[in-house]
Design an enzyme around this catalytic site. Structure first.
Site, PDB file in Angstrom:
ATOM      1  CE  LYS A 150      -4.277   1.476   2.241  1.00  0.00           C
ATOM      2  NZ  LYS A 150      -4.983   1.744   0.993  1.00  0.00           N
TER       3      LYS A 150
HETATM    4  N1  PMP Z   1      -7.705  -2.295  -2.672  1.00  0.00           N
HETATM    5  C1  PMP Z   1      -7.105  -1.096  -2.731  1.00  0.00           C
HETATM    6  C2  PMP Z   1      -6.315  -0.746  -3.925  1.00  0.00           C
HETATM    7  C3  PMP Z   1      -7.244  -0.194  -1.658  1.00  0.00           C
HETATM    8  O1  PMP Z   1      -6.652   0.995  -1.701  1.00  0.00           O
HETATM    9  C4  PMP Z   1      -8.027  -0.568  -0.550  1.00  0.00           C
HETATM   10  C5  PMP Z   1      -8.272   0.403   0.571  1.00  0.00           C
HETATM   11  N2  PMP Z   1      -7.217   0.521   1.421  1.00  0.00           N
HETATM   12  C6  PMP Z   1      -8.624  -1.835  -0.532  1.00  0.00           C
HETATM   13  C7  PMP Z   1      -8.441  -2.675  -1.624  1.00  0.00           C
HETATM   14  C8  PMP Z   1      -9.428  -2.307   0.642  1.00  0.00           C
HETATM   15  O2  PMP Z   1      -8.583  -2.628   1.707  1.00  0.00           O
HETATM   16  P1  PMP Z   1      -9.031  -2.481   3.216  1.00  0.00           P
HETATM   17  O3  PMP Z   1     -10.294  -3.244   3.379  1.00  0.00           O
HETATM   18  O4  PMP Z   1      -7.918  -3.057   3.994  1.00  0.00           O
HETATM   19  O5  PMP Z   1      -9.230  -1.025   3.467  1.00  0.00           O
END
Ligand code: PMP
Length: 290
Positions: A150
């Site tokens: 991320k």
């Molecule tokens: N995919 C991407 C590309 C994201 O940026 C996010 C949000 N952080 C998610 C999926 C969902 O992840 P999470 O449930 O951990 O927020």
């Protein structure tokens, strides 16, 4: 008044500034998280901090704080901003360096934490469901920039979002270089088909979503088989239900992909059930903001 944490000090929002020589700004060289607080508790704090540190490790970024300290910073930032329900954004950037790429010339990484409100979609979209399209921009190839990181460089997703907005829809389905479904620009995807639930595996080129893991767990508790694997557009077009999960969006239903209606084109019962379970969990569990 809202306050931002930067390397040990809280600054008023207007005075919260980082250097233009920070490689997070110059190159998107850094990592971040998006976390929610519900009912005075931070939801899945440990999981988010673990993922933040995994992202940092993969890009060989050494945080200047420990995981425990990071958790404390997040709680403190919520406290300082009187957050009971809100959205928290911890960031670790490579720090100040020179104009060259070399991250080893950046002496010390920076830790930033913002706590605020977020609302991605209006209420109607949760009640009626989204219409989405597949876009031409593929999710990054795993061995270029692994989508499990991320990172502060979200251009891959932003390019896909631009395509969606230009086409008049709010969200884009991104495929991986093999043509299988990866995820949407900021959310993971689920489908329900003949009583079973499917989601693209992380190796399909998606972030290892924390909301997705929670929803998969809730679905299993309800007795559904949840299969994490390869998902194609065919699977989505012919599914009974589809929804997206993410910390910011929470759970949002999808009623069509590429003008193919999903199921009966209405928000489905499995989604509704899991949403109720999700709401209950977020309101009753978490790390207290004290
Ligand atoms: N995919 C991407 C590309 C994201 O940026 C996010 C949000 N952080 C998610 C999926 C969902 O992840 P999470 O449930 O951990 O927020």
């Amino acid at each position: 008044m809202s306050y931002v944490y930067i390397d040990g000090t809280f600054y008023e929002k207007e005075n919260a500034k980082v250097s233009v020589f920070d490689h997070g700004f110059l190159y998107g060289d850094g990592v971040f998280e998006g976390i929610r607080a519900y009912n005075g508790m931070v939801f899945r704090l440990t999981e988010h901090v673990d993922r933040l540190f995994d992202s940092a490790k993969v890009i060989a970024l050494v945080p200047s704080v420990s995981k425990k300290e990071m958790e404390e910073i997040i709680i403190k930032t919520c406290h300082k901003n009187s957050i009971r329900d809100g959205y928290i954004r911890p960031i670790i950037s490579r720090g100040v360096g020179d104009l060259g790429l070399n991250p080893y010339l950046c002496k010390k990484s920076s830790v930033i934490c913002i706590a605020d409100k977020i609302s991605l979609y209006p209420k109607e979209d949760y009640e009626n469901g989204l219409k989405i399209i597949t876009v031409a921009t593929h999710r990054n190839y795993n061995e270029s920039l692994n989508p499990r990181v991320k990172s502060l460089n979200y251009l891959n997703n932003i390019l896909a979002k631009i395509e969606a907005v230009q086409a008049g829809v709010k969200e884009a389905l991104m495929l991986n270089p093999l043509g299988y479904v990866a995820e949407c620009t900021g959310d993971n995807l689920f489908i329900a088909r003949k009583g079973k639930i499917y989601m693209p595996s992380v190796h399909s080129g998606s972030l290892d979503g924390i909301t997705a893991a929670v929803v998969a767990e809730l679905a299993r508790k309800r007795g559904f088989e949840v299969i994490s694997g390869t998902v194609s557009r065919f699977d989505i077009w012919t599914s009974d239900e589809c929804w997206l999960t993410g910390t910011a969006a929470e759970m949002i239903p999808v009623i069509s992909l590429d003008s193919r209606q999903i199921g009966d084109g209405k928000v489905g019962p499995i989604y509704r059930q899991l949403l109720m379970d999700f709401r209950y969990l977020t309101e009753t569990t978490g790390t207290p903001i004290v």
